[in-house]
Design a protein around this motif. Structure first.
Motif, PDB file in Angstrom:
ATOM      1  N   GLU A 260       0.819  -1.203   0.000  1.00 39.81           N
ATOM      2  CA  GLU A 260       0.000   0.000   0.000  1.00 39.81           C
ATOM      3  C   GLU A 260       0.858   1.260   0.000  1.00 39.81           C
ATOM      4  N   ASP A 261       1.878   1.255   0.836  1.00 39.86           N
ATOM      5  CA  ASP A 261       2.721   2.444   0.944  1.00 39.86           C
ATOM      6  C   ASP A 261       3.399   2.750  -0.383  1.00 39.86           C
ATOM      7  N   GLU A 262       3.973   1.721  -0.981  1.00 35.33           N
ATOM      8  CA  GLU A 262       4.653   1.942  -2.257  1.00 35.33           C
ATOM      9  C   GLU A 262       3.677   2.440  -3.306  1.00 35.33           C
ATOM     10  N   LEU A 263       2.508   1.835  -3.311  1.00 31.39           N
ATOM     11  CA  LEU A 263       1.502   2.237  -4.288  1.00 31.39           C
ATOM     12  C   LEU A 263       1.050   3.668  -4.045  1.00 31.39           C
ATOM     13  N   CYS A 264       0.958   4.039  -2.787  1.00 33.99           N
ATOM     14  CA  CYS A 264       0.487   5.375  -2.433  1.00 33.99           C
ATOM     15  C   CYS A 264       1.426   6.442  -2.987  1.00 33.99           C
ATOM     16  N   VAL A 265       2.722   6.273  -2.785  1.00 35.45           N
ATOM     17  CA  VAL A 265       3.641   7.291  -3.305  1.00 35.45           C
ATOM     18  C   VAL A 265       3.583   7.304  -4.830  1.00 35.45           C
ATOM     19  N   ASP A 266       3.338   6.151  -5.410  1.00 40.77           N
ATOM     20  CA  ASP A 266       3.219   6.100  -6.864  1.00 40.77           C
ATOM     21  C   ASP A 266       1.994   6.861  -7.336  1.00 40.77           C
ATOM     22  N   LEU A 267       0.904   6.693  -6.618  1.00 42.21           N
ATOM     23  CA  LEU A 267      -0.318   7.399  -7.002  1.00 42.21           C
ATOM     24  C   LEU A 267      -0.115   8.902  -6.928  1.00 42.21           C
ATOM     25  N   ILE A 268       0.545   9.328  -5.872  1.00 43.53           N
ATOM     26  CA  ILE A 268       0.785  10.763  -5.715  1.00 43.53           C
ATOM     27  C   ILE A 268       1.686  11.276  -6.832  1.00 43.53           C
ATOM     28  N   ARG A 269       2.700  10.480  -7.120  1.00 44.61           N
ATOM     29  CA  ARG A 269       3.622  10.877  -8.185  1.00 44.61           C
ATOM     30  C   ARG A 269       2.866  10.997  -9.516  1.00 44.61           C
ATOM     31  N   LEU A 270       2.065   9.999  -9.803  1.00 44.00           N
ATOM     32  CA  LEU A 270       1.319  10.007 -11.060  1.00 44.00           C
ATOM     33  C   LEU A 270       0.340  11.176 -11.120  1.00 44.00           C
ATOM     34  N   ALA A 271      -0.254  11.480  -9.985  1.00 48.78           N
ATOM     35  CA  ALA A 271      -1.195  12.594  -9.946  1.00 48.78           C
ATOM     36  C   ALA A 271      -0.501  13.882 -10.349  1.00 48.78           C
ATOM     37  N   LYS A 272       0.712  14.036  -9.855  1.00 47.87           N
ATOM     38  CA  LYS A 272       1.465  15.247 -10.214  1.00 47.87           C
ATOM     39  C   LYS A 272       1.806  15.248 -11.687  1.00 47.87           C
ATOM     40  N   VAL A 273       2.342  14.129 -12.144  1.00 48.27           N
ATOM     41  CA  VAL A 273       2.788  14.039 -13.537  1.00 48.27           C
ATOM     42  C   VAL A 273       1.633  14.310 -14.503  1.00 48.27           C
ATOM     43  N   ASN A 274       0.514  13.695 -14.253  1.00 46.93           N
ATOM     44  CA  ASN A 274      -0.623  13.811 -15.165  1.00 46.93           C
ATOM     45  C   ASN A 274      -1.478  15.040 -14.877  1.00 46.93           C
ATOM     46  N   ASN A 275      -1.081  15.777 -13.852  1.00 46.59           N
ATOM     47  CA  ASN A 275      -1.874  16.933 -13.454  1.00 46.59           C
ATOM     48  C   ASN A 275      -3.325  16.528 -13.204  1.00 46.59           C
ATOM     49  N   ALA A 276      -3.487  15.389 -12.578  1.00 47.92           N
ATOM     50  CA  ALA A 276      -4.827  14.914 -12.254  1.00 47.92           C
ATOM     51  C   ALA A 276      -4.847  14.551 -10.775  1.00 47.92           C
ATOM     52  N   PRO A 277      -5.101  15.520  -9.939  1.00 55.43           N
ATOM     53  CA  PRO A 277      -5.012  15.276  -8.491  1.00 55.43           C
ATOM     54  C   PRO A 277      -5.986  14.189  -8.047  1.00 55.43           C
ATOM     55  N   ILE A 278      -5.640  13.589  -6.954  1.00 59.61           N
ATOM     56  CA  ILE A 278      -6.402  12.430  -6.493  1.00 59.61           C
ATOM     57  C   ILE A 278      -6.745  12.607  -5.019  1.00 59.61           C
ATOM     58  N   ALA A 279      -7.959  12.251  -4.672  1.00 60.34           N
ATOM     59  CA  ALA A 279      -8.392  12.393  -3.279  1.00 60.34           C
ATOM     60  C   ALA A 279      -8.001  11.146  -2.486  1.00 60.34           C
ATOM     61  N   GLU A 280      -7.605  11.369  -1.260  1.00 57.76           N
ATOM     62  CA  GLU A 280      -7.343  10.233  -0.365  1.00 57.76           C
ATOM     63  C   GLU A 280      -6.449   9.172  -0.991  1.00 57.76           C
ATOM     64  N   PRO A 281      -5.281   9.533  -1.400  1.00 57.98           N
ATOM     65  CA  PRO A 281      -4.443   8.535  -2.093  1.00 57.98           C
ATOM     66  C   PRO A 281      -4.154   7.306  -1.242  1.00 57.98           C
ATOM     67  N   ALA A 282      -4.029   7.507   0.053  1.00 56.44           N
ATOM     68  CA  ALA A 282      -3.735   6.360   0.916  1.00 56.44           C
ATOM     69  C   ALA A 282      -4.883   5.353   0.890  1.00 56.44           C
ATOM     70  N   LEU A 283      -6.088   5.888   0.939  1.00 54.65           N
ATOM     71  CA  LEU A 283      -7.244   5.004   0.906  1.00 54.65           C
ATOM     72  C   LEU A 283      -7.386   4.321  -0.446  1.00 54.65           C
ATOM     73  N   ALA A 284      -7.135   5.078  -1.496  1.00 59.22           N
ATOM     74  CA  ALA A 284      -7.194   4.485  -2.824  1.00 59.22           C
ATOM     75  C   ALA A 284      -6.180   3.365  -2.938  1.00 59.22           C
ATOM     76  N   ALA A 285      -5.006   3.598  -2.412  1.00 60.29           N
ATOM     77  CA  ALA A 285      -3.963   2.574  -2.470  1.00 60.29           C
ATOM     78  C   ALA A 285      -4.398   1.329  -1.712  1.00 60.29           C
ATOM     79  N   LYS A 286      -4.998   1.553  -0.569  1.00 60.56           N
ATOM     80  CA  LYS A 286      -5.458   0.413   0.221  1.00 60.56           C
ATOM     81  C   LYS A 286      -6.550  -0.355  -0.523  1.00 60.56           C
ATOM     82  N   ALA A 287      -7.483   0.385  -1.091  1.00 60.99           N
ATOM     83  CA  ALA A 287      -8.559  -0.267  -1.838  1.00 60.99           C
ATOM     84  C   ALA A 287      -7.992  -1.092  -2.978  1.00 60.99           C
ATOM     85  N   ILE A 288      -7.067  -0.508  -3.704  1.00 59.31           N
ATOM     86  CA  ILE A 288      -6.491  -1.219  -4.854  1.00 59.31           C
ATOM     87  C   ILE A 288      -5.764  -2.478  -4.394  1.00 59.31           C
ATOM     88  N   THR A 289      -4.957  -2.329  -3.367  1.00 59.19           N
ATOM     89  CA  THR A 289      -4.200  -3.485  -2.886  1.00 59.19           C
ATOM     90  C   THR A 289      -5.122  -4.615  -2.466  1.00 59.19           C
TER      91      THR A 289
END
Lengths: 229, 229
Positions: B153-182
């Motif tokens: 989850e942790d690794e995925l979370c930082v990835d989600l945040i990174r991707l959000a920045k890169v794509n300029n598509a912010p994401i809500a609750e990245p930690a929760l999203a990461a947990k859900a995905i995992t």
DNA sequence: GCCAATAATATACATCTGTATAGACAAATG
DNA sequence: CATTTGTCTATACAGATGTATATTATTGGC
């Protein structure tokens, strides 16, 4: 205290299995199938799965001789399957309750998950069984659990479609969304079941947000016509 | 064929555990911790969880005397935890590599899930272990698996945040999203693991769409400033 | 070559398991 | 009453398991 149970002797009691006069000859069974199932149920816990229960252990818990077990079940596996069936029925009741609330309440997601988590405490043993035995255990176990999950998914799918119409918010791939929700709820339930109860509320909130993500995403996918590939 | 193994005798071989000259006196170990772990790994299968492995069985598989086991582990539980650790690390490495291999036509989500599902059929049973042992076994087992999941989850979370920045598509609750995905990916993996291999591709597609729902939903939630409650 | 150190083994034991066998017990029927 | 019939229990056995103890095997250092 888990050393030697006091070896209660079982003398033929008033609450025998077969009703006093049932037309059949022979000694009346001192115990019923259901009693054995109940005994096994009393043994499963956070760290005991059905598959780890031994015949002798169950017999001890039910206060019968080991061999008497065979009068009711061929195997411990056979008992386990009966137990799974029972748990499945309990789960259906839970689902029914969740659906009932969903139809009354406005927030389907919240009320359903609330119902599920509540029952997590009430029908704890059964949920334990379904959550655990679905991943471990024999092929029969897993198929039984799969069946119940599929049942859950189908009902949820219908709900999602109905809601989409009511709210005029169409949803993409409702069957998939239902499946995602189901699996996620069960996964979160499995995580919660091992935690002390005061954490359940937090897990519930997390789960609700997760499900909202899924629904919101499914709606957005139909709105923007995003290709799933 | 699962009856009597041919009892291969283990004579001190060239590939001993300790390197030929290591400064220490005494007989050289004929086997290493890792060898024992490997032996245990070879025994877990679709219907064998670590908790059901006996000490003697593992020793037999590793071709050592039962008592020699104690030279390396106090318990089978201790070995099991080491095994869970190993599985988690190996799997994270595999997924991590897959993430970096992502390209334009194969998104991060897709390539990660592909790598994950590939492991279902892999020779090493790392995935099996994490999928199964999380719900069964002692408290220590479950905590070990939980820990590994949290890493994911942790690794995925930082990835989600990174991707959000890169794509300029912010994401809500990245930690929760990461947990859900995992959790969802593991749940889907658990569902797939019992199915014949030709169904794996379909499960993969389903999972990818589910994850897109989650990501799209999390993005939409920040865009519309939806309150999670 | 002898010694100390370390590891692996052999043997043994108590405990638990599933199950086979045989006999004791309790009900209905004659 | 005795008989029959179905269920219970007691006893026993072989196999497996974890582990305690004692013995053997193999290494490095003197």
């Amino acid at each position: 205290m888990a050393t030697k149970s006091p070896v209660r002797k079982r003398v033929s009691s008033a609450r025998d299995a077969r009703p006093p006069a049932a037309g059949a000859a022979g000694r009346r069974p001192s115990i019923s199938r259901d009693d054995l199932i109940a005994a096994a149920l009393g043994l499963v816990g956070p760290n005991r799965s059905i598959s780890t229960l031994s015949l002798r252990e169950i017999a001890r818990e039910a206060a019968i001789a080991p061999n008497s077990f065979y009068r009711h079940f061929r195997d411990t596996d056979e008992l386990a399957i009966a137990l799974i069936d029972l748990a499945g029925r309990a789960l259906r009741k839970i689902i029914g309750e969740a659906r009932h609330r969903a139809s009354v309440d406005r927030s389907v997601i919240r009320s359903s998950v609330e119902a599920f988590m509540e029952q997590l405490g009430a029908e704890e043993k059964f949920l334990h069984i379904l959550l655990r035995e679905g991943n471990t255990g024999s092929e029969a176990f897993k198929r039984a659990v799969e069946r119940e999950l599929r049942f859950f998914e189908d009902e949820l799918c219908v709900d999602l479609i109905r809601l989409a119409k009511v709210n005029n918010a169409p949803i993409a791939e409702p069957a998939l969304a239902a499946k995602a929700i189901t699996r996620l709820v069960f996964a979160m339930g499995a995580a919660a079941i091992d935690l002390p109860r005061e954490h359940h509320a937090a897990i519930l909130e997390q789960t609700v947000v997760m499900l909202r993500m899924i629904v919101a995403g499914a709606q957005r996918m139909v709105a923007e016509n995003i290709q799933p590939g």
